[in-house]
Design an enzyme around this catalytic site. Sequence first.
Site, mmCIF file in Angstrom:
data_model
loop_
_atom_site.group_PDB
_atom_site.id
_atom_site.type_symbol
_atom_site.label_atom_id
_atom_site.label_comp_id
_atom_site.label_asym_id
_atom_site.label_seq_id
_atom_site.Cartn_x
_atom_site.Cartn_y
_atom_site.Cartn_z
ATOM 1 N N THR A 1 16.124 -7.275 3.483
ATOM 2 C CA THR A 1 16.461 -8.247 2.428
ATOM 3 C C THR A 1 15.645 -9.512 2.704
ATOM 4 O O THR A 1 16.197 -10.545 3.102
ATOM 5 C CB THR A 1 17.973 -8.570 2.424
ATOM 6 O OG1 THR A 1 18.398 -8.856 3.772
ATOM 7 C CG2 THR A 1 18.792 -7.442 1.879
ATOM 8 N N LEU B 1 23.131 -22.534 23.421
ATOM 9 C CA LEU B 1 22.914 -23.971 23.580
ATOM 10 C C LEU B 1 21.599 -24.271 24.310
ATOM 11 O O LEU B 1 21.368 -25.410 24.692
ATOM 12 C CB LEU B 1 24.080 -24.607 24.348
ATOM 13 C CG LEU B 1 25.443 -24.629 23.653
ATOM 14 C CD1 LEU B 1 26.473 -25.325 24.539
ATOM 15 C CD2 LEU B 1 25.375 -25.320 22.300
ATOM 16 N N LEU C 1 24.811 -6.844 15.226
ATOM 17 C CA LEU C 1 24.102 -6.529 16.467
ATOM 18 C C LEU C 1 22.961 -7.507 16.717
ATOM 19 O O LEU C 1 22.436 -8.121 15.795
ATOM 20 C CB LEU C 1 23.575 -5.089 16.431
ATOM 21 C CG LEU C 1 22.588 -4.673 15.335
ATOM 22 C CD1 LEU C 1 21.195 -5.170 15.599
ATOM 23 C CD2 LEU C 1 22.585 -3.166 15.211
ATOM 24 N N CYS D 1 16.047 -12.819 10.972
ATOM 25 C CA CYS D 1 17.343 -13.112 10.341
ATOM 26 C C CYS D 1 17.660 -14.587 10.147
ATOM 27 O O CYS D 1 17.948 -15.002 9.025
ATOM 28 C CB CYS D 1 18.464 -12.460 11.143
ATOM 29 S SG CYS D 1 18.388 -10.659 11.081
ATOM 30 N N THR E 1 22.104 -7.549 5.289
ATOM 31 C CA THR E 1 22.686 -8.875 5.051
ATOM 32 C C THR E 1 22.381 -9.266 3.601
ATOM 33 O O THR E 1 21.204 -9.406 3.234
ATOM 34 C CB THR E 1 22.082 -9.897 6.030
ATOM 35 O OG1 THR E 1 22.322 -9.420 7.359
ATOM 36 C CG2 THR E 1 22.706 -11.269 5.851
ATOM 37 N N ASN F 1 25.587 -16.335 11.220
ATOM 38 C CA ASN F 1 24.201 -16.621 11.606
ATOM 39 C C ASN F 1 23.889 -18.103 11.497
ATOM 40 O O ASN F 1 23.195 -18.674 12.343
ATOM 41 C CB ASN F 1 23.230 -15.813 10.728
ATOM 42 C CG ASN F 1 22.983 -14.425 11.295
ATOM 43 O OD1 ASN F 1 23.555 -14.062 12.314
ATOM 44 N ND2 ASN F 1 22.160 -13.643 10.639
HETATM 45 N N1 LIG Z 1 17.258 -6.966 12.794
HETATM 46 C C1 LIG Z 1 18.431 -7.475 13.107
HETATM 47 O O1 LIG Z 1 18.678 -7.912 14.237
HETATM 48 C C2 LIG Z 1 19.532 -7.519 12.081
HETATM 49 C C3 LIG Z 1 20.857 -7.773 12.500
HETATM 50 C C4 LIG Z 1 21.869 -7.801 11.545
HETATM 51 C C5 LIG Z 1 21.549 -7.595 10.201
HETATM 52 N N2 LIG Z 1 20.259 -7.384 9.822
HETATM 53 C C6 LIG Z 1 19.984 -7.140 8.407
HETATM 54 O O2 LIG Z 1 19.823 -5.731 8.215
HETATM 55 C C7 LIG Z 1 18.857 -5.458 7.200
HETATM 56 C C8 LIG Z 1 17.766 -4.575 7.752
HETATM 57 O O3 LIG Z 1 17.103 -5.281 8.785
HETATM 58 P P1 LIG Z 1 16.154 -4.541 9.845
HETATM 59 O O4 LIG Z 1 15.740 -5.560 10.825
HETATM 60 O O5 LIG Z 1 16.808 -3.289 10.306
HETATM 61 O O6 LIG Z 1 14.902 -4.136 8.892
HETATM 62 P P2 LIG Z 1 13.626 -3.280 9.288
HETATM 63 O O7 LIG Z 1 12.498 -3.863 8.541
HETATM 64 O O8 LIG Z 1 13.528 -3.120 10.767
HETATM 65 O O9 LIG Z 1 13.938 -1.807 8.717
HETATM 66 C C9 LIG Z 1 14.129 -1.513 7.391
HETATM 67 C C10 LIG Z 1 13.740 -0.062 7.105
HETATM 68 O O10 LIG Z 1 14.136 0.253 5.765
HETATM 69 C C11 LIG Z 1 13.143 1.088 5.194
HETATM 70 N N3 LIG Z 1 13.285 1.085 3.740
HETATM 71 C C12 LIG Z 1 12.996 0.094 2.864
HETATM 72 N N4 LIG Z 1 13.314 0.471 1.604
HETATM 73 C C13 LIG Z 1 13.832 1.711 1.687
HETATM 74 C C14 LIG Z 1 14.355 2.653 0.727
HETATM 75 N N5 LIG Z 1 14.428 2.335 -0.581
HETATM 76 N N6 LIG Z 1 14.775 3.833 1.158
HETATM 77 C C15 LIG Z 1 14.710 4.157 2.472
HETATM 78 N N7 LIG Z 1 14.243 3.321 3.418
HETATM 79 C C16 LIG Z 1 13.808 2.111 3.033
HETATM 80 C C17 LIG Z 1 11.851 0.524 5.740
HETATM 81 O O11 LIG Z 1 10.794 1.472 5.643
HETATM 82 C C18 LIG Z 1 12.233 0.205 7.188
HETATM 83 O O12 LIG Z 1 12.004 1.292 8.042
HETATM 84 C C19 LIG Z 1 18.393 -6.832 6.713
HETATM 85 O O13 LIG Z 1 19.169 -7.211 5.621
HETATM 86 C C20 LIG Z 1 18.703 -7.746 7.889
HETATM 87 O O14 LIG Z 1 18.894 -9.079 7.490
HETATM 88 C C21 LIG Z 1 19.246 -7.315 10.738
#
Ligand SMILES: NC(=O)c1ccc[n+]([C@@H]2O[C@H](COP(=O)([O-])OP(=O)(O)OC[C@H]3O[C@@H](n4cnc5c(N)ncnc54)[C@H](O)[C@@H]3O)[C@@H](O)[C@H]2O)c1
Length: 433
Positions: free
Chosen positions: A86, A251, A151, A261, A121, A209
């Site tokens: 996102t 801190l 996480l 994020c 998110t 966050n």
């Molecule tokens: N990275 C973190 O630490 C974390 C922690 C909590 C929440 N989030 C949230 O989780 C979400 C994902 O973050 P992330 O870091 O895992 O992203 P990322 O970029 O690591 O992974 C996303 C994956 O989704 C795939 N994808 C995109 N569109 C798709 C579709 N239509 N069908 C199938 N696969 C598709 C991409 O190819 C990619 O492999 C975000 O909203 C982020 O804000 C991330």
Amino acid sequence: MNLAVIGTGYVGLVSGAGFAELGHNVTCVDIDAARIAQLERGEMPIVEPNLPEIVRRHAAHGRMRFTTDLAAAVANAQVVFIAVPTPSNDNGSADLRFVLDGAREIGRAIARYTVVVTKSTVPVGTADRVREAVARETRHPFAVVSNPEFLKEGTALADFLKPARIVVGAEDPRAIAIMRELYRPLMRTSDRMLVMDTRSAELAKYASNAMLATRISFMNELASLAESVGADIDMIRKTVGSDPRIGTKFLFAGCGFGGSCFSKDLRALVHTGREHDVHLTIAQSVYGANERQKHVLGIKVVSHFGGKLAGRRICVWGLSFKPETDDIRDAPALTLIAQLRNAGGAVVAYDPVAIENARLALGEGVEFAHDPYEAATGASALVLVTEWHELRNPDLERLKACMKEHILFDGRNVWSAQDARDAGFTYHGIGRP
Ligand SMILES: NC(=O)c1ccc[n+]([C@@H]2O[C@H](COP(=O)([O-])OP(=O)(O)OC[C@H]3O[C@@H](n4cnc5c(N)ncnc54)[C@H](O)[C@@H]3O)[C@@H](O)[C@H]2O)c1
């Protein structure tokens, strides 16, 4: 339970592995065929401690599968998780294209009552939009649940398996019961599930966050003041953190937070506020303070050398936005390297795992070394950006022998200023006298 997880990134793959560990059958879906092929070969597309072992074990036992065929995975699943990116739009709002594309595809594929869960998110109101997107494509019954993920990269699997809380935003009692059953193995010692409406769940993730980012930025600003008045931010941190009402976490002053994020979520939160005529001045300031903070280290280096780095090699230790991950999204190291190069410096960088990602992001023009001391050889300054364990206690004698000039910039305040000075280095920290 049969689950489908859409997206195999930091959240999707870790959640998939976590759910398999809890005994569920998980099909992980991605549009990136190369990533799926990699996973099928037992190779990880991301670096995360303990992930390879767990994924390979569950894949071998058939509890984890990998596919690009979203329709087949969803048709076979009782619960479908959306864990796709996102990212920020130009105006700071969250780009929901991937989430809503996924929702439409899920709608076309569901074959019976299915719980559709947003783990990404997403801004307040997204569950309603996901519900509409799915409803337009199906006549089968379904429910939409918001289950934001908390996480932390670097300890992601441990966080997933030992969560401080599990937030479930849902209005459908049947879906809530399924979510309880899904997470039941994690509730033995205490019921960590916070059940609420979808809007509260969506906002709760942004609030968490934003609060963490606020603590860091608050200390970073105080570090600038400490430097100006000759105080020591380490003592300020210890004093503030020892108050049990405040606590010690998040801190540490440093060269700014990075990662995919905090900044994106702060901007999205501010944008949501703007849409509702609520001015979130604190979140807005935290975002701005961090953007400034990411430049602090570069400004220190460039001004130390009188504004010009031409003819000098500057060594950067640490590229990932934090230790134990290869994720370089929004990493302070990228800002620093751009500053150093703009001032004419030759940059040579070392990181234990993030070099390949950095090479893709930075292209030509930065030299990478596979050993920290090799990177420092011939350098006029060494800048620590990411506090990997292996970089916390450098061999100062070895550095003294291999560096051309003896200047250290400690962007995470992990080195002993006294030891560095005793060894003949000029030491610069963040908010240290
Ligand atoms: N990275 C973190 O630490 C974390 C922690 C909590 C929440 N989030 C949230 O989780 C979400 C994902 O973050 P992330 O870091 O895992 O992203 P990322 O970029 O690591 O992974 C996303 C994956 O989704 C795939 N994808 C995109 N569109 C798709 C579709 N239509 N069908 C199938 N696969 C598709 C991409 O190819 C990619 O492999 C975000 O909203 C982020 O804000 C991330």
